[in-house]
Design a protein around this motif. Structure first.
Motif, PDB file in Angstrom:
ATOM      1  N   LEU A  88       0.860  -1.183   0.000  1.00  0.00           N
ATOM      2  CA  LEU A  88       0.000   0.000   0.000  1.00  0.00           C
ATOM      3  C   LEU A  88       0.894   1.229   0.000  1.00  0.00           C
ATOM      4  CD1 LEU A  88      -2.641   1.639   0.386  1.00  0.00           C
ATOM      5  CD2 LEU A  88      -2.320   1.345   2.856  1.00  0.00           C
ATOM      6  N   ILE A  89       0.714   2.087  -0.997  1.00  0.00           N
ATOM      7  CA  ILE A  89       1.355   3.398  -0.996  1.00  0.00           C
ATOM      8  C   ILE A  89       0.242   4.384  -0.646  1.00  0.00           C
ATOM      9  CG2 ILE A  89       2.548   5.157  -2.359  1.00  0.00           C
ATOM     10  CD1 ILE A  89       3.724   2.840  -4.036  1.00  0.00           C
ATOM     11  N   ASN A  90       0.308   4.913   0.559  1.00  0.00           N
ATOM     12  CA  ASN A  90      -0.763   5.763   1.067  1.00  0.00           C
ATOM     13  C   ASN A  90      -0.439   7.228   0.821  1.00  0.00           C
ATOM     14  OD1 ASN A  90      -3.118   6.527   2.340  1.00  0.00           O
ATOM     15  ND2 ASN A  90      -2.205   6.511   4.374  1.00  0.00           N
ATOM     16  N   LEU A  91      -1.220   7.853  -0.061  1.00  0.00           N
ATOM     17  CA  LEU A  91      -1.053   9.276  -0.344  1.00  0.00           C
ATOM     18  C   LEU A  91      -2.132  10.116   0.328  1.00  0.00           C
ATOM     19  CD1 LEU A  91      -0.126   8.841  -4.089  1.00  0.00           C
ATOM     20  CD2 LEU A  91       1.390   9.654  -2.274  1.00  0.00           C
ATOM     21  N   ALA A  92      -3.088   9.463   0.959  1.00  0.00           N
ATOM     22  CA  ALA A  92      -4.107  10.176   1.719  1.00  0.00           C
ATOM     23  C   ALA A  92      -3.496  10.603   3.047  1.00  0.00           C
ATOM     24  CB  ALA A  92      -5.331   9.288   1.930  1.00  0.00           C
ATOM     25  N   SER A  93      -4.123  11.568   3.707  1.00  0.00           N
ATOM     26  CA  SER A  93      -3.550  12.063   4.961  1.00  0.00           C
ATOM     27  C   SER A  93      -3.946  11.222   6.166  1.00  0.00           C
ATOM     28  CB  SER A  93      -3.939  13.528   5.187  1.00  0.00           C
ATOM     29  OG  SER A  93      -5.341  13.654   5.205  1.00  0.00           O
ATOM     30  N   SER A  94      -4.901  10.308   5.987  1.00  0.00           N
ATOM     31  CA  SER A  94      -5.337   9.440   7.080  1.00  0.00           C
ATOM     32  C   SER A  94      -4.882   8.004   6.826  1.00  0.00           C
ATOM     33  CB  SER A  94      -6.865   9.474   7.192  1.00  0.00           C
ATOM     34  OG  SER A  94      -7.435   8.970   5.992  1.00  0.00           O
ATOM     35  N   LEU A  95      -4.968   7.184   7.861  1.00  0.00           N
ATOM     36  CA  LEU A  95      -4.656   5.769   7.701  1.00  0.00           C
ATOM     37  C   LEU A  95      -5.725   5.096   6.840  1.00  0.00           C
ATOM     38  CD1 LEU A  95      -2.542   6.136   9.923  1.00  0.00           C
ATOM     39  CD2 LEU A  95      -3.463   4.123  11.021  1.00  0.00           C
ATOM     40  N   ARG A 104       3.026  -4.654   3.441  1.00  0.00           N
ATOM     41  CA  ARG A 104       3.933  -3.506   3.490  1.00  0.00           C
ATOM     42  C   ARG A 104       3.134  -2.236   3.226  1.00  0.00           C
ATOM     43  NH1 ARG A 104       9.341  -2.281  -0.074  1.00  0.00           N
ATOM     44  NH2 ARG A 104      10.032  -0.551   1.212  1.00  0.00           N
ATOM     45  N   ILE A 105       3.432  -1.206   3.992  1.00  0.00           N
ATOM     46  CA  ILE A 105       2.781   0.095   3.814  1.00  0.00           C
ATOM     47  C   ILE A 105       3.854   1.162   3.726  1.00  0.00           C
ATOM     48  CG2 ILE A 105       1.269   1.838   4.860  1.00  0.00           C
ATOM     49  CD1 ILE A 105      -0.242  -0.482   6.215  1.00  0.00           C
ATOM     50  N   ILE A 106       3.712   2.037   2.735  1.00  0.00           N
ATOM     51  CA  ILE A 106       4.606   3.184   2.594  1.00  0.00           C
ATOM     52  C   ILE A 106       3.760   4.454   2.641  1.00  0.00           C
ATOM     53  CG2 ILE A 106       6.165   4.447   1.069  1.00  0.00           C
ATOM     54  CD1 ILE A 106       7.120   1.754  -0.029  1.00  0.00           C
ATOM     55  N   GLU A 107       4.140   5.350   3.519  1.00  0.00           N
ATOM     56  CA  GLU A 107       3.540   6.681   3.585  1.00  0.00           C
ATOM     57  C   GLU A 107       4.610   7.638   3.067  1.00  0.00           C
ATOM     58  OE1 GLU A 107       0.595   7.775   5.580  1.00  0.00           O
ATOM     59  OE2 GLU A 107       0.011   5.809   6.355  1.00  0.00           O
ATOM     60  N   ILE A 108       4.227   8.526   2.157  1.00  0.00           N
ATOM     61  CA  ILE A 108       5.195   9.471   1.597  1.00  0.00           C
ATOM     62  C   ILE A 108       4.925  10.849   2.206  1.00  0.00           C
ATOM     63  CG2 ILE A 108       6.152  10.490  -0.487  1.00  0.00           C
ATOM     64  CD1 ILE A 108       5.149   7.999  -1.992  1.00  0.00           C
ATOM     65  N   VAL A 109       5.934  11.353   2.894  1.00  0.00           N
ATOM     66  CA  VAL A 109       5.821  12.608   3.631  1.00  0.00           C
ATOM     67  C   VAL A 109       6.628  13.673   2.912  1.00  0.00           C
ATOM     68  CG1 VAL A 109       6.204  13.702   5.873  1.00  0.00           C
ATOM     69  CG2 VAL A 109       5.820  11.225   5.746  1.00  0.00           C
ATOM     70  N   ASN A 110       6.025  14.843   2.706  1.00  0.00           N
ATOM     71  CA  ASN A 110       6.827  15.972   2.250  1.00  0.00           C
ATOM     72  C   ASN A 110       6.792  17.044   3.337  1.00  0.00           C
ATOM     73  OD1 ASN A 110       4.442  17.437   1.905  1.00  0.00           O
ATOM     74  ND2 ASN A 110       4.487  17.354  -0.320  1.00  0.00           N
ATOM     75  N   GLN A 111       7.337  18.188   3.063  1.00  0.00           N
ATOM     76  CA  GLN A 111       7.481  19.221   4.094  1.00  0.00           C
ATOM     77  C   GLN A 111       6.322  20.212   4.109  1.00  0.00           C
ATOM     78  OE1 GLN A 111       9.950  18.810   6.411  1.00  0.00           O
ATOM     79  NE2 GLN A 111      10.175  16.921   5.230  1.00  0.00           N
ATOM     80  N   GLU A 112       5.233  19.892   3.456  1.00  0.00           N
ATOM     81  CA  GLU A 112       4.037  20.737   3.495  1.00  0.00           C
ATOM     82  C   GLU A 112       3.450  20.609   4.899  1.00  0.00           C
ATOM     83  OE1 GLU A 112       0.276  21.992   3.624  1.00  0.00           O
ATOM     84  OE2 GLU A 112       0.324  19.856   3.197  1.00  0.00           O
ATOM     85  N   PRO A 113       3.255  21.724   5.629  1.00  0.00           N
ATOM     86  CA  PRO A 113       2.915  21.661   7.059  1.00  0.00           C
ATOM     87  C   PRO A 113       1.698  20.804   7.416  1.00  0.00           C
ATOM     88  CG  PRO A 113       3.565  23.892   6.474  1.00  0.00           C
ATOM     89  CD  PRO A 113       3.480  23.110   5.190  1.00  0.00           C
ATOM     90  N   ALA A 114       0.602  20.935   6.701  1.00  0.00           N
ATOM     91  CA  ALA A 114      -0.597  20.153   7.049  1.00  0.00           C
ATOM     92  C   ALA A 114      -0.358  18.656   6.855  1.00  0.00           C
ATOM     93  CB  ALA A 114      -1.796  20.619   6.224  1.00  0.00           C
ATOM     94  N   ALA A 117       1.978  17.295   9.614  1.00  0.00           N
ATOM     95  CA  ALA A 117       1.243  17.077  10.871  1.00  0.00           C
ATOM     96  C   ALA A 117       0.406  15.807  10.795  1.00  0.00           C
ATOM     97  CB  ALA A 117       0.364  18.285  11.174  1.00  0.00           C
ATOM     98  N   ALA A 118      -0.272  15.583   9.669  1.00  0.00           N
ATOM     99  CA  ALA A 118      -1.113  14.386   9.497  1.00  0.00           C
ATOM    100  C   ALA A 118      -0.252  13.127   9.530  1.00  0.00           C
ATOM    101  CB  ALA A 118      -1.902  14.478   8.192  1.00  0.00           C
ATOM    102  N   CYS A 119       0.900  13.164   8.883  1.00  0.00           N
ATOM    103  CA  CYS A 119       1.772  11.990   8.851  1.00  0.00           C
ATOM    104  C   CYS A 119       2.368  11.703  10.223  1.00  0.00           C
ATOM    105  CB  CYS A 119       2.856  12.160   7.790  1.00  0.00           C
ATOM    106  SG  CYS A 119       2.215  12.001   6.104  1.00  0.00           S
ATOM    107  N   ARG A 120       2.662  12.749  10.980  1.00  0.00           N
ATOM    108  CA  ARG A 120       3.142  12.524  12.353  1.00  0.00           C
ATOM    109  C   ARG A 120       2.064  11.823  13.184  1.00  0.00           C
ATOM    110  NH1 ARG A 120       5.847  18.298  12.540  1.00  0.00           N
ATOM    111  NH2 ARG A 120       7.965  17.706  12.006  1.00  0.00           N
TER     112      ARG A 120
END
Length: 138
Positions: A88-95, A104-114, A117-120
């Motif tokens: 699963l490549i999760n591009l949504a902000s929620s689980l 296997r799950i991959i979450e892709i995080v960039n430096q966009e503030p919102a 915060a969602a990925c944290r």
């Protein structure tokens, strides 16, 4: 289950989608069924177009879940996967509501503030559920 947060140094949504395409291609080449969970229909359409032209030298076989739910790379929103134990490549902000279906799950995080915060929050939620997510710098 292996859970990884791939962290990009930029805040660019385009960089995030390119990283998703690279990871989908790698997963597919390693024989994993790949489900790319998009945040919304607009992102799903953009990703669909990007996968067609992502690499000139190779084609990434993909389709929308309603057209080809068993395809090698499937683009979805919140639909349940038909294939078990894939990536699963999760591009949504929620689980995803279907995390138990994947190996296997991959979450892709960039430096966009919102999104950051969602990925944290997602990272914390995985830990609370007993998983051991890892951080990977890209």
């Amino acid at each position: 289950m292996r859970i990884e947060f791939y962290v990009l140094s930029s805040a660019s949504p385009a960089d995030r989608l390119r990283a998703a395409c690279q990871l989908a291609a790698k997963g597919w080449r390693h024989g994993l069924p790949v489900l790319m969970r998009c945040a919304d229909a607009a992102q799903r359409d953009e990703l669909d177009q990007l996968l067609w032209r992502f690499r000139a030298e190779s084609f990434i076989p993909h389709g929308l879940i309603e057209d080809d739910p068993d395809g090698p790379v499937v683009l979805a929103l919140d639909e349940a996967p038909t294939v078990q134990q894939g990536l699963l490549i999760n591009l949504a902000s929620s689980l995803s509501p279907h995390i138990e279906h994947f190996s296997r799950i991959i979450e892709i995080v960039n430096q966009e503030p919102a999104l950051l915060a969602a990925c944290r929050e997602n990272f914390r939620t995985y830990r609370q559920r007993g998983y051991d997510p890892k951080r990977v710098e890209l």
